[in-house]
Design a protein around this motif. Structure first.
Motif, PDB file in Angstrom:
ATOM      1  N   LEU A 153       1.087  -1.204  -0.094  1.00  0.00           N
ATOM      2  CA  LEU A 153      -0.125   0.113  -0.047  1.00  0.00           C
ATOM      3  C   LEU A 153       0.865   1.078  -0.018  1.00  0.00           C
ATOM      4  CD1 LEU A 153      -2.757   1.339  -0.098  1.00  0.00           C
ATOM      5  CD2 LEU A 153      -2.784   1.099   2.425  1.00  0.00           C
ATOM      6  N   ALA A 154       2.052   1.474   0.702  1.00  0.00           N
ATOM      7  CA  ALA A 154       2.896   2.441   0.807  1.00  0.00           C
ATOM      8  C   ALA A 154       3.627   2.761  -0.489  1.00  0.00           C
ATOM      9  CB  ALA A 154       3.934   2.255   1.917  1.00  0.00           C
ATOM     10  N   ALA A 155       3.924   1.450  -1.220  1.00  0.00           N
ATOM     11  CA  ALA A 155       4.491   1.669  -2.543  1.00  0.00           C
ATOM     12  C   ALA A 155       3.692   2.151  -3.642  1.00  0.00           C
ATOM     13  CB  ALA A 155       4.883   0.145  -2.789  1.00  0.00           C
ATOM     14  N   SER A 156       2.342   1.737  -3.672  1.00  0.00           N
ATOM     15  CA  SER A 156       1.311   2.180  -4.363  1.00  0.00           C
ATOM     16  C   SER A 156       1.027   3.827  -4.291  1.00  0.00           C
ATOM     17  CB  SER A 156       0.257   1.346  -4.400  1.00  0.00           C
ATOM     18  OG  SER A 156      -0.390   1.442  -3.193  1.00  0.00           O
ATOM     19  N   GLY A 157       1.260   4.291  -3.008  1.00  0.00           N
ATOM     20  CA  GLY A 157       1.030   5.673  -2.475  1.00  0.00           C
ATOM     21  C   GLY A 157       1.888   6.347  -3.092  1.00  0.00           C
ATOM     22  N   VAL A 158       3.372   5.878  -3.041  1.00  0.00           N
ATOM     23  CA  VAL A 158       4.315   6.506  -3.493  1.00  0.00           C
ATOM     24  C   VAL A 158       4.302   6.841  -5.152  1.00  0.00           C
ATOM     25  CG1 VAL A 158       7.000   6.535  -4.102  1.00  0.00           C
ATOM     26  CG2 VAL A 158       6.067   5.947  -1.569  1.00  0.00           C
ATOM     27  N   LEU A 159       3.922   5.593  -5.748  1.00  0.00           N
ATOM     28  CA  LEU A 159       3.696   5.796  -7.300  1.00  0.00           C
ATOM     29  C   LEU A 159       2.543   6.993  -7.623  1.00  0.00           C
ATOM     30  CD1 LEU A 159       4.381   4.500 -10.049  1.00  0.00           C
ATOM     31  CD2 LEU A 159       2.299   2.924  -9.445  1.00  0.00           C
ATOM     32  N   ALA A 160       1.543   7.100  -6.805  1.00  0.00           N
ATOM     33  CA  ALA A 160       0.351   7.713  -6.970  1.00  0.00           C
ATOM     34  C   ALA A 160       0.907   9.314  -7.048  1.00  0.00           C
ATOM     35  CB  ALA A 160      -0.627   7.828  -5.801  1.00  0.00           C
TER      36      ALA A 160
END
Length: 473
Positions: free
Chosen positions: A296-303
Motif C-alpha cells: 500500500l505504501a509503495a502504491s501511494g508513492v507511485l500515486a
C-alpha cells in the motif's frame, strides 16, 4: 451534437479509459496474495500482468479499425460487457490457468474500450479549443487510472481478499455498460471497409508471440522457447507489413508513415511505453524490495507521479495555442527524463521522501505527454479513421510497455530473490536506461518536427502563384 451530449460522450470515453488502466495496474500490489491463493509459480506470476498486455496489444489496431467501420459505440459497449465477464471469471477462477486466461480476455476487452475512445471524442469535438480540452481530459483519465488502480487493489485486498479486487472491477465495468448504452451516440465512417483478416491475424499473432517471448525472457534470454517466440513474433510482424502494403483496404495504411505527425505520434507512444510505463510499472515492487515498503505504501508513492500527471494533463490545453503537438510531445519526454534523473542514487537506507521531487517532475512530464499523444493520435490520421489512429497509437504504447517491463525487470533483478542493496542498485540501472530512452524519444520527436516544418514550407512554396515573367518562359 449538443454541448451536453458531447460532455456525456467525453465522460463515458474517459471512464472507460480509466477502467482500462485500473484493470492493467491492479496486479502491481496484489501479485503476492494472488499467487499464494492460486498456487502460482514464478512463470505464472509473470503472466498475471503480461496476459493483459497480450490481449491489448494484439487487438488494439483491429478494434480501432472495426470501430471506425462497424460502429464506435458498438465496439466500446461490447468491450465493457467483455470486461464485466472477464473480471468476474478472474474473481471466481478456481485455477491459475483460468485466471490467466481471464487476464488475456481482460486485455481484449480493454482494447475494445481504448481504441474507440479517442474516435468517440474526435466525433463529439470536431476541432478547436474544445477538442484540445477534451483530449486533455482523456490524458488525465490515463493518469488517474494508474494512480487509483494499485491503491484500490491494495485496499480491497487487505480488507476483503484478492478476489474482491476483481469482483469490484466487474461491478465498475457493469456501470460502464449502462453509461455507454445511455451516454453514447453511434458513429462510423461514411464508407465502411471490409475486415482485413490477414492483417488482423498476422498483427495479432505477431504481437502476442513477441510479448510472450519478452515475458518468458525474464527468466533467461537464451532459452529455446524465448528464441522461438521472438523469432515467430518478428516474422509475423514483417508479414503484417507485407500484407498491408499489398492490401486494398488495410487496417493500417502504411502511407501514414510518410506523415511526420503520425511517425511522431507512433514513435512517441512507443518510447512512452519503453521509458516511462515500463519503469513505473515495476517501481512499486522495487520499492518494496529496496526500501522495505508495504504494497500500500509503495502504491501511494507511485500515486505521487500518476496523480500529478492527471493535473498536468488537464492543464496541458494551455500549451496548445503556443506550441504544436510534436513539440509538446518532445517537451513531455524531456521533463520525464529530468524527473527520472532525480530518482538516481537510490540506497536501501533512503526514505521514500527522497523520491518525491523526481516523481513530481516526471508526473508533470507524463501529463503533458499523455495529452500530446491523445492530440496527435486524432490529428495525424483522417477524421473518419480516428479510432484506427487511436489503435495504432496505443498498440505502439503497449508494445513499448512490454519491452520496457522486460528490460526493467531484467535490470532490477525482479525475476528472483535479491538483497535490498541489489534491488536498489538494479533500480538505479533501470532508471538510467529509462532516462536515456526519454532523451532518445525526445530527439526523435524533434527530428519529426523538423521534417514536418520542411514539408509545410515546401507545400507553401509550391502553392504560391508564380510571377508572370516565369509563366511566360
Amino acid at each position: 451534437m449538443t454541448a451536453r451530449r458531447s460532455r456525456s460522450v467525453l465522460a463515458t470515453a474517459a471512464y472507460g479509459t480509466f477502467l482500462v488502466l485500473v484493470a492493467y495496474t491492479v496486479p502491481m500490489t496484489t501479485l503476492t496474495p494472488t499467487a499464494v491463493g492460486l498456487h502460482a509459480g514464478p512463470t505464472a506470476q509473470t503472466w498475471v500482468l503480461t496476459g493483459t498486455l497480450v490481449g491489448l496489444s494484439a487487438l488494439l489496431l483491429a478494434a480501432g479499425s472495426l470501430a471506425d467501420d462497424r460502429g464506435r459505440k458498438r465496439v466500446f459497449t461490447a468491450g465493457a460487457v467483455l470486461l464485466v465477464l472477464s473480471s468476474a471469471v478472474a474473481a471466481a477462477a478456481p485455477t491459475v490457468a483460468v485466471f490467466l486466461a481471464a487476464r488475456v480476455v481482460q486485455g481484449a476487452a480493454s482494447a475494445a474500450l481504448l481504441a474507440p475512445s479517442l474516435g468517440l471524442i474526435g466525433e463529439a469535438y470536431p476541432g478547436g479549443p474544445a477538442r484540445v480540452r477534451a483530449l486533455g481530459v482523456w490524458g488525465a483519465a490515463v493518469g488517474l487510472g494508474i494512480a487509483v488502480g494499485p491503491v484500490y487493489a491494495a485496499l480491497a485486498e487487505q480488507w476483503l481478499g484478492w478476489r474482491a479486487v476483481y469482483w469490484g472491477l466487474a461491478a465498475l465495468a457493469a456501470l460502464l455498460v449502462v453509461v455507454a448504452v445511455a451516454g453514447l451516440d453511434e458513429s462510423r465512417a461514411a464508407t465502411p471497409r471490409r475486415i482485413d483478416l490477414p492483417g488482423v491475424l498476422t498483427l495479432g499473432n505477431g504481437t502476442a508471440a513477441l510479448i510472450a517471448g519478452l515475458a518468458e525472457g525474464r527468466y533467461g534470454w537464451g532459452r529455446p522457447i524465448v528464441l522461438v517466440l521472438l523469432a515467430v513474433g518478428i516474422l509475423l510482424l514483417v508479414a503484417f507489413a507485407f500484407v498491408e502494403a499489398h492490401t486494398a483496404e488495410p487496417i493500417l495504411d502504411l502511407r501514414l508513415f510518410r506523415d511526420p505527425g503520425f511517425v511522431a505520434a507512433t514513435g512517441g507512444a512507443l518510447f512512452t511505453g519503453l521509458a516511462i510505463v515500463g519503469l513505473m510499472s515495476c517501481l512499486p515492487s522495487a520499492l518494496q524490495r529496496a526500501l522495505g515498503l508495504s504494497s500500500l505504501a509503495a502504491s501511494g508513492v507511485l500515486a505521487i507521479w500518476s496523480g500529478l500527471s492527471v493535473a498536468a494533463a488537464l492543464q496541458a490545453r494551455r500549451l496548445a495555442d503556443r506550441i504544436g503537438g510534436i513539440a509538446q510531445l518532445a517537451i513531455g519526454l524531456l521533463i520525464c527524463g529530468v524527473g527520472e534523473v532525480a530518482l538516481l542514487g537510490l540506497r536501501p537506507d533512503d526514505s521514500w521522501l527522497r523520491l518525491v521531487p523526481g516523481l513530481a517532475v516526471a508526473g508533470v512530464g507524463s501529463g503533458i505527454l499523455n495529452a500530446a499523444l491523445g492530440r496527435l493520435a486524432v490529428t495525424s490520421v483522417p477524421a473518419h479513421r480516428a479510432a484506427m489512429g487511436s489503435g495504432a497509437n496505443n498498440t505502439a504504447r503497449y508494445l513499448g510497455s512490454s519491452l520496457g517491463v522486460a528490460v526493467t525487470v531484467t535490470l532490477m533483478g525482479l525475476g528472483g530473490p535479491a538483497t535490498a542493496r541489489a534491488a536498489a542498485d538494479g533500480t538505479n540501472h533501470a532508471v538510467l536506461a529509462a532516462t536515456a530512452l526519454c532523451a532518445l524519444g525526445a530527439a526523435g520527436a524533434l527530428v519529426a518536427r523538423a521534417a514536418q516544418r520542411r514539408g509545410r514550407a515546401r507545400a507553401a512554396a509550391e502553392a504560391e502563384p508564380q510571377p508572370a515573367v516565369e509563366l511566360l518562359r
